[in-house]
Design an enzyme around this catalytic site. Sequence first.
Site, short mmCIF file in Angstrom:
data_model
loop_
_atom_site.label_atom_id
_atom_site.label_comp_id
_atom_site.label_asym_id
_atom_site.label_seq_id
_atom_site.Cartn_x
_atom_site.Cartn_y
_atom_site.Cartn_z
N GLY A 139 0.90 -0.82 0.32
CA GLY A 139 -0.22 0.25 -0.19
C GLY A 139 0.65 1.28 0.01
N GLU A 165 12.96 -3.88 -3.60
CA GLU A 165 11.40 -3.71 -4.52
C GLU A 165 12.47 -3.50 -6.03
OE1 GLU A 165 8.00 -1.93 -6.47
OE2 GLU A 165 9.16 -0.76 -4.71
#
Length: 393
Positions: free
Chosen positions: A127, A244
């Site tokens: 999120g 990431e």
Amino acid sequence: MDITFSAEELAFRDQVRAFLSENWTDNLATRIRGDNQEFKAAQIEWQNKLNDQGWLAPGWPVEHGGADWSVTENFIFETERSLAGAPDVVPFGLKMVAPVIYGFGSEEQKKRFLPRILKNEDWWCQGYSEPGAGSDLAALKTKAELDGDDYIVNGAKVWTTYAQYSDWIFCLVRTDSSGKRQDGITFLLIDMKSPGITVNKISSIDDHHSLNEVVFDNVRVPVANRIGEQDKGWTYAKALLAHERTSIAAVADSKRRLRDLRKLLAQEVSGGRPLSEDTQFQNRLSNTEIELMALEYTELRVLASTADGKGPGVESSLLKIKGTEIQQAIQQMYMDLAGYYSGVIHGEENAETIGHAFGHDARKAYMYGRAATIYGGSNEVQKNITAKYVLGL
């Protein structure tokens, strides 16, 4: 950098090949790449096989279930996995939130969440992005207000991959708006079954459902689910984004796609000759391979730095920039190779018998792949980061 394999490393490579040969089956491949309803169960089955072997989370500390692989062993596994056509693990739990939990979380949080991530009992989604805050992440507005032992969360997150399957979501929320935008951000772990959470489907341009909007309407989140200190979430978020961006580079998978592209070029005929003999295609392919080889060595240096206890650092931005540019170059070559047949959509009448078998997948990969230089922090933002922290501009 010496990447000559020792006898022990060659034995490990043989072990990886044997494992993949036995465990990565056509049935699993069909289910993971096919209907959405089959995806999660099949992916969990595959990840459980890796976990049974002790290979699901090699980058984790050994005390939490990591494999204690060397840089070379990690390189060997990723190369062999990709060559076999096996997918990477879903990263949100294993490669993104887990390092934040074992790096910054409390002992109670480590005991509660890490074993369930490793056993594939909890699936996670991310999120971060919002309707008004994507690459400019510090502009996020999802608000969390303290109410006794809970935060009350209101707002929305968007482009949330696999939210429809997820048990938990890790979120950046605004807890203070009085100072710098990067200040006043808090990192929360939120149960997706909490009252007040709505997941809205987003169909992407490749006609696949992986993206979602997640809306929070007075969602109560225990303070015990906060990572670290209130208002310090930006620090933890940056650590996660470095992991990431490193994985987004997808070097091993790009190597496999180039290998497969070479085979297809040899089969396709243009003007009476195989396209593999076409000078322009040869130049494009060779230039991409050279850039990918350079990127691979950069990735190995980053892995070596991580193995020495350092974070991925600014190099992760370089990996993300070049890795995604190479992915798009490869996708463009697949589209050019398929030609007009890349427009054939499977499921239409006679579609299976028209043109190239790879044309349909080439189109879908090309269309969704346009987002690669945007998600994970746009490449323009990554160039600014590199200019500031590497070049000192």
